[in-house]
Write a protein that holds these residues in place. Structure first.
Motif, PDB file in Angstrom:
ATOM      1  N   PRO A 109      70.681  21.969  72.036  1.00  0.00           N
ATOM      2  CA  PRO A 109      71.041  21.430  70.835  1.00  0.00           C
ATOM      3  C   PRO A 109      71.065  19.784  71.314  1.00  0.00           C
TER       4      PRO A 109
ATOM      5  N   ARG B 194      69.206  28.332  64.104  1.00  0.00           N
ATOM      6  CA  ARG B 194      69.768  26.820  63.757  1.00  0.00           C
ATOM      7  C   ARG B 194      68.647  25.945  64.072  1.00  0.00           C
ATOM      8  N   LEU B 195      67.776  26.001  65.128  1.00  0.00           N
ATOM      9  CA  LEU B 195      66.803  24.945  65.623  1.00  0.00           C
ATOM     10  C   LEU B 195      65.412  25.179  65.034  1.00  0.00           C
TER      11      LEU B 195
ATOM     12  N   THR C 223      71.242  30.487  68.407  1.00  0.00           N
ATOM     13  CA  THR C 223      70.565  29.054  68.558  1.00  0.00           C
ATOM     14  C   THR C 223      69.110  28.899  67.912  1.00  0.00           C
TER      15      THR C 223
ATOM     16  N   ARG D  45      71.886  27.627  75.275  1.00  0.00           N
ATOM     17  CA  ARG D  45      72.683  27.445  73.961  1.00  0.00           C
ATOM     18  C   ARG D  45      73.513  26.179  74.160  1.00  0.00           C
TER      19      ARG D  45
ATOM     20  N   ARG E 286      62.509  25.515  62.253  1.00  0.00           N
ATOM     21  CA  ARG E 286      62.116  25.118  60.915  1.00  0.00           C
ATOM     22  C   ARG E 286      61.804  26.389  60.173  1.00  0.00           C
TER      23      ARG E 286
ATOM     24  N   ARG F 281      66.668  18.638  67.429  1.00  0.00           N
ATOM     25  CA  ARG F 281      67.456  18.857  66.389  1.00  0.00           C
ATOM     26  C   ARG F 281      67.222  20.120  65.507  1.00  0.00           C
ATOM     27  N   ASP F 282      68.277  20.421  64.702  1.00  0.00           N
ATOM     28  CA  ASP F 282      68.290  21.592  63.771  1.00  0.00           C
ATOM     29  C   ASP F 282      67.012  21.526  62.872  1.00  0.00           C
ATOM     30  N   GLY F 283      66.480  22.581  62.775  1.00  0.00           N
ATOM     31  CA  GLY F 283      65.153  22.580  61.859  1.00  0.00           C
ATOM     32  C   GLY F 283      64.021  21.982  62.446  1.00  0.00           C
ATOM     33  N   GLU F 284      64.020  21.719  63.841  1.00  0.00           N
ATOM     34  CA  GLU F 284      62.842  20.879  64.387  1.00  0.00           C
ATOM     35  C   GLU F 284      61.785  21.632  65.098  1.00  0.00           C
TER      36      GLU F 284
END
Length: 221
Positions: free
Chosen positions: A125, A154-155, A151, A121, A157, A129-132
């Protein structure tokens, strides 16, 4: 409608009904067996085939593997990556990374796996990247599962897949209060709470599969 619990006899039948592991997977299993009681931490052989099939079906570019151990799950994901894809595999110890790297080399996937030392965690990050992320697999410290789910949410997609291992925890999640050992009881309570929350989490479409020690698939909406 009747149900049954997957005991050793049923598990052996399930394994015999799957495509048998190739020489590299067999080598990982054999080397890990030499670690004694730690062998129970290894991804079960039928689950290894399941993860490989999932990866080959999704052809992910970015996979997060939380809990490296002797490297089997990371290798399974790496075998299904899209061209140029990468697996980030995290652990809080590098005690067994020499075993993992030996087998990644043998499987021809070492170049697309990056080992990351430290709590996932905190380290992930900085790398993703977030959404990757396309896939996140969690097989690590059970008391930290709530943090790993946060976590992953957030990460990942949209359309990405969260995979949680050991969600049945040898059946202790059914009645955590009956577990005498304090640490095992806390782990069972944590997993039971994670399972309940994920089932109603509007960010995911979730299904739990009752094989091995329980596997949850949660697709991010």
């Amino acid at each position: 409608m009747s149900t049954f619990r997957v005991d050793e006899h049923a598990s052996n039948y399930i394994v015999s009904s799957c495509t048998q592991p190739d020489r590299v997977v067999t080598a990982v299993i054999n080397d890990t067996q030499e670690l004694g009681d730690l062998y129970e931490m290894l991804t079960p052989v039928e689950q290894a085939g399941f993860l490989t099939t999932l990866a080959k079906t999704m052809a992910p570019r970015t996979v997060i593997d939380i809990g490296t151990f002797t490297g089997l799950s990371a290798m399974c994901f790496a075998r299904g990556l899209a061209p140029g894809g990468r697996v980030y595999t995290c652990d809080v110890t590098e005690d067994w990374i020499h075993i993992a790297r030996k087998h990644w080399e043998a499987a021809g996937v070492a170049d697309c796996i990056q080992f990351v030392l430290g709590p996932a965690r905190k380290t992930l990050p900085k790398l993703v990247r977030d959404g990757e992320a396309d896939m996140v697999f969690v097989d690590a410290d059970k008391l930290s599962y709530p943090h790993y789910v946060a976590t992953a949410a957030r990460l990942l997609r949209s359309g990405g897949l969260l995979i949680l291992d050991n969600v049945l925890l040898n059946g202790t999640v059914f009645a955590p209060e009956e577990v005498e050992d304090d640490l095992r009881r806390y782990a069972a309570e944590t997993l039971r709470e994670v399972n309940a929350k994920l089932a109603v989490d509007e960010r995911f479409e979730t299904v739990m599969l009752p094989f091995a020690d329980g596997v949850t698939l949660a697709r991010k909406i």
